[in-house]
Design a protein around this motif. Structure first.
Motif, short mmCIF file in Angstrom:
data_model
loop_
_atom_site.label_atom_id
_atom_site.label_comp_id
_atom_site.label_asym_id
_atom_site.label_seq_id
_atom_site.Cartn_x
_atom_site.Cartn_y
_atom_site.Cartn_z
N ASN A 67 128.78 40.81 73.75
CA ASN A 67 128.38 39.43 73.50
C ASN A 67 127.17 39.05 74.35
OD1 ASN A 67 130.46 39.08 71.67
ND2 ASN A 67 131.87 38.33 73.23
N ASP A 68 127.06 39.64 75.51
CA ASP A 68 125.97 39.37 76.43
C ASP A 68 124.79 40.28 76.09
OD1 ASP A 68 124.39 38.65 78.56
OD2 ASP A 68 125.71 39.46 80.11
N LYS B 175 125.09 44.44 67.92
CA LYS B 175 125.47 43.99 69.26
C LYS B 175 126.80 44.62 69.64
CE LYS B 175 124.61 40.11 70.83
NZ LYS B 175 124.10 38.95 71.45
#
Length: 185
Positions: free
Chosen positions: A50-51, A47
């Motif tokens: 975070n979104d 990732k």
């Protein structure tokens, strides 16, 4: 006359780019033209944001932009590995509030010495987010970083974050292509 105004406005809007690209690290000079690539974040599940939506958007944007340059997406034996991360910092900026209008610095204003108007604050703070998209281009055969590019921009509203990231991806791929064209024999 109207043509000059339109041209002037176009130059103004295109020259005020709010995204800056920095070439952070190059461990070696490119020795060949890379034909295929893989985006490590998409394959391994790293990732960068975070979104999840922003993470998928940047991964897909990099894939599409690199495929437009003539490279192919290859998961088994890629020539180039692409990895991205982000840095999102909330910050504040001090803004000067001009108490004086544009005409004469209030020299002729009768309300200049009125105590009701002298209690205005000269400075205020404005919140913004410093958004950094960091993309590593790695040569798996040498196990070294070909190039690390960082796109830095300021986001004042959450709805403009998507547009800034799309522009950042475009500028990063454009910088990668010019770096390769310039350094290859």
């Amino acid at each position: 006359m109207q043509r000059f105004q339109i041209i002037g406005m176009l130059i103004l809007f295109t020259s005020c780019s709010s995204i800056e690209i920095f070439k952070e690290k190059t461990e070696f000079k490119p020795y060949k033209r890379y034909q295929n690539f893989v985006i490590l974040n998409n394959e391994v599940g790293l990732k960068g944001f975070n979104d999840d939506f922003l993470n998928a958007m940047v991964g897909d944007g990099l894939k599409v932009a690199l495929e437009k340059t003539g490279m192919n997406y290859e998961t088994n034996n890629p020539d180039l590995v692409v990895r991205f991360t982000s840095n999102e910092d909330l910050r504040q900026r001090e803004v000067f509030n001009n108490m004086y209008p544009m005409w004469g610095w209030r020299v002729w204003d009768p309300f200049m010495f009125d105590p009701r108007f002298n209690n205005r604050q000269m400075y205020s703070t404005r919140n913004y987010e410093l958004l950094q998209l960091i993309v590593d281009f790695i040569d798996p055969k040498n196990d070294k970083i070909l190039m690390q590019l960082t796109a830095v921009s300021e986001v004042h509203q959450s709805r403009e974050k998507k547009k800034k990231l799309e522009k950042s991806v475009e500028k990063i791929v454009e910088t990668y292509v010019t770096h390769m064209d310039y350094n290859l024999p």
